[in-house]
Design an enzyme around this catalytic site. Structure first.
Site, PDB file in Angstrom:
ATOM      1  N   ASP A 279      45.069  11.667 -28.644  1.00 21.12           N
ATOM      2  CA  ASP A 279      45.180  11.270 -27.227  1.00 21.12           C
ATOM      3  C   ASP A 279      45.425   9.778 -27.034  1.00 21.12           C
ATOM      4  O   ASP A 279      45.092   9.220 -25.981  1.00 21.12           O
ATOM      5  CB  ASP A 279      43.917  11.684 -26.433  1.00 21.12           C
TER       6      ASP A 279
ATOM      7  N   ILE B  93      43.488  19.669 -34.196  1.00 18.87           N
ATOM      8  CA  ILE B  93      44.083  18.329 -34.358  1.00 18.87           C
ATOM      9  C   ILE B  93      45.233  18.485 -35.348  1.00 18.87           C
ATOM     10  O   ILE B  93      45.067  19.048 -36.432  1.00 18.87           O
ATOM     11  CB  ILE B  93      43.025  17.326 -34.855  1.00 18.87           C
ATOM     12  N   LEU B  94      46.385  17.990 -34.939  1.00 16.27           N
ATOM     13  CA  LEU B  94      47.594  18.146 -35.742  1.00 16.27           C
ATOM     14  C   LEU B  94      47.500  17.255 -36.984  1.00 16.27           C
ATOM     15  O   LEU B  94      47.135  16.091 -36.885  1.00 16.27           O
ATOM     16  CB  LEU B  94      48.787  17.727 -34.873  1.00 16.27           C
TER      17      LEU B  94
ATOM     18  N   GLY C 128      48.401  29.553 -21.957  1.00 15.53           N
ATOM     19  CA  GLY C 128      49.858  29.456 -21.973  1.00 15.53           C
ATOM     20  C   GLY C 128      50.507  29.145 -20.637  1.00 15.53           C
ATOM     21  O   GLY C 128      51.710  29.353 -20.480  1.00 15.53           O
ATOM     22  N   SER C 129      49.744  28.593 -19.676  1.00 15.77           N
ATOM     23  CA  SER C 129      50.388  28.318 -18.382  1.00 15.77           C
ATOM     24  C   SER C 129      51.410  27.179 -18.503  1.00 15.77           C
ATOM     25  O   SER C 129      52.430  27.179 -17.814  1.00 15.77           O
ATOM     26  CB  SER C 129      49.346  28.006 -17.303  1.00 15.77           C
ATOM     27  N   ASN C 130      51.165  26.221 -19.389  1.00 15.58           N
ATOM     28  CA  ASN C 130      52.155  25.155 -19.591  1.00 15.58           C
ATOM     29  C   ASN C 130      53.396  25.679 -20.313  1.00 15.58           C
ATOM     30  O   ASN C 130      54.508  25.238 -20.039  1.00 15.58           O
ATOM     31  CB  ASN C 130      51.537  23.978 -20.357  1.00 15.58           C
TER      32      ASN C 130
ATOM     33  N   ASN D  21      52.283  15.716 -25.935  1.00 20.30           N
ATOM     34  CA  ASN D  21      51.057  16.462 -25.622  1.00 20.30           C
ATOM     35  C   ASN D  21      50.721  16.245 -24.157  1.00 20.30           C
ATOM     36  O   ASN D  21      50.999  15.193 -23.591  1.00 20.30           O
ATOM     37  CB  ASN D  21      49.893  15.949 -26.476  1.00 20.30           C
TER      38      ASN D  21
ATOM     39  N   HIS E 202      47.490  16.159 -21.571  1.00 20.15           N
ATOM     40  CA  HIS E 202      46.027  16.066 -21.572  1.00 20.15           C
ATOM     41  C   HIS E 202      45.533  16.000 -20.123  1.00 20.15           C
ATOM     42  O   HIS E 202      46.114  15.257 -19.313  1.00 20.15           O
ATOM     43  CB  HIS E 202      45.590  14.820 -22.346  1.00 20.15           C
TER      44      HIS E 202
ATOM     45  N   GLU F  73      50.253  19.156 -14.408  1.00 18.34           N
ATOM     46  CA  GLU F  73      50.696  19.358 -15.793  1.00 18.34           C
ATOM     47  C   GLU F  73      51.977  20.173 -15.827  1.00 18.34           C
ATOM     48  O   GLU F  73      52.896  19.887 -16.593  1.00 18.34           O
ATOM     49  CB  GLU F  73      49.624  20.090 -16.601  1.00 18.34           C
TER      50      GLU F  73
HETATM   51  C1  GRF Z   1      45.609  22.244 -20.229  1.00 18.82           C
HETATM   52  O1  GRF Z   1      44.610  21.835 -19.345  1.00 18.82           O
HETATM   53  C2  GRF Z   1      46.078  21.076 -21.059  1.00 18.82           C
HETATM   54  O2  GRF Z   1      45.978  19.856 -20.412  1.00 18.82           O
HETATM   55  C3  GRF Z   1      45.105  21.086 -22.196  1.00 18.82           C
HETATM   56  O3  GRF Z   1      44.836  22.448 -22.437  1.00 18.82           O
HETATM   57  C4  GRF Z   1      45.080  23.208 -21.259  1.00 18.82           C
HETATM   58  C5  GRF Z   1      46.077  24.247 -21.620  1.00 18.82           C
HETATM   59  O4  GRF Z   1      46.338  25.168 -20.614  1.00 18.82           O
HETATM   60  N1  GRF Z   1      45.633  20.365 -23.339  1.00 18.82           N
HETATM   61  P1  GRF Z   1      47.454  26.286 -20.805  1.00 18.82           P
HETATM   62  O5  GRF Z   1      47.153  27.031 -22.102  1.00 18.82           O
HETATM   63  O6  GRF Z   1      48.780  25.598 -20.888  1.00 18.82           O
HETATM   64  O7  GRF Z   1      47.331  27.174 -19.613  1.00 18.82           O
END
Ligand code: GRF
Length: 223
Positions: A161, A105-106, A25-27, A120, A122, A190
């Site tokens: 992707d 996969i959605l 969940g860092s994103n 998304n 990646h 990201e």
């Molecule tokens: C990230 O590296 C993203 O590119 C990939 O999965 C990872 C998710 O990281 N799709 P987080 O859960 O957001 O920390």
């Protein structure tokens, strides 16, 4: 005649978004932080996790966002799970969806219900090292000996992707990099790129045509 009304100008409600997660969940956290800083004009009305136990769910709860666990593997088919996801997104009235470390996969029905509205992130410079979740794309980049890597935010289409690229951030691959050190360098990119791309999409600055995207000048947007 002077205007004696003390009505305040109405501040437009930020658009609702949903974030789909599976793990750390860092994103997701980066999205919340960008909203807090006023860089992303949005409200996370729903976080859907494909796993019942995920640190991302905790992050969402701490931020007061509504959470749902929809685990595709518990459904008879990907399509059945897709229908439940579409219903949840429509109930939440979201304008856009971010896949932020979402593993399954959605289903195509979700993509069809939100055309050009799902992003998304990646961890590679697509189309290189497509497919697979972290740390596979980073490990593959190291194994290939590339000197530059990075991340890509793209529009989600039915092909994994392979949707129109919205933004990319490049990082150097250093001689002494490990998968972990490269992963950390890419992840920082990201965290900047996904909220930025969401803002571009929600503000109407993104033009998407023939598999390519263009960014309109900020002044040309509706906001
Ligand atoms: C990230 O590296 C993203 O590119 C990939 O999965 C990872 C998710 O990281 N799709 P987080 O859960 O957001 O920390």
């Amino acid at each position: 005649m002077s205007d004696t009304s003390d009505e305040q100008p109405k501040i437009p409600k930020p658009p609702e978004i949903a974030v789909l997660v599976s793990g750390r969940g860092s994103n997701l956290d980066a999205i919340f932080r960008a909203i807090e800083r006023g860089e992303l004009h949005a409200h996370v009305s729903l976080v859907i996790s494909s796993r019942s136990v995920a640190p991302a769910l905790e992050i969402a709860r701490q931020r007061g966002a509504e959470t749902r666990v929809i685990a595709p593997k518990l459904f008879a088919s990907r399509a059945e799970a897709g229908a439940v996801i579409v219903a949840a997104l429509q109930d939440a009235e979201v304008e856009a969806v971010a896949l932020a470390g979402y593993k399954p996969i959605l289903d195509a029905s979700v993509v069809a219900a939100f055309p050009n509205r799902i992003l998304n992130v990646h961890p590679s410079l697509l189309p290189a090292f497509a497919g697979g979740m972290a740390p596979k794309p980073q490990a593959d980049a190291l194994a290939a000996g590339v000197k530059i890597s990075g991340c890509t935010v793209h529009i989600v289409t039915a092909d994994v992707d392979a949707g129109p690229i919205v933004a990319q951030a490049a990082v150097p691959v250093l001689d002494d990099d490990t998968v972990e050190s490269l992963l950390a360098r890419i992840l920082a990119g990201e965290h900047r790129l996904l909220p930025l791309a969401l803002e571009w999409l929600l503000s109407g600055r993104l033009r998407i045509e023939n598999g390519h995207t263009w960014l309109a000048a900020a002044s040309a947007t509706q906001r």
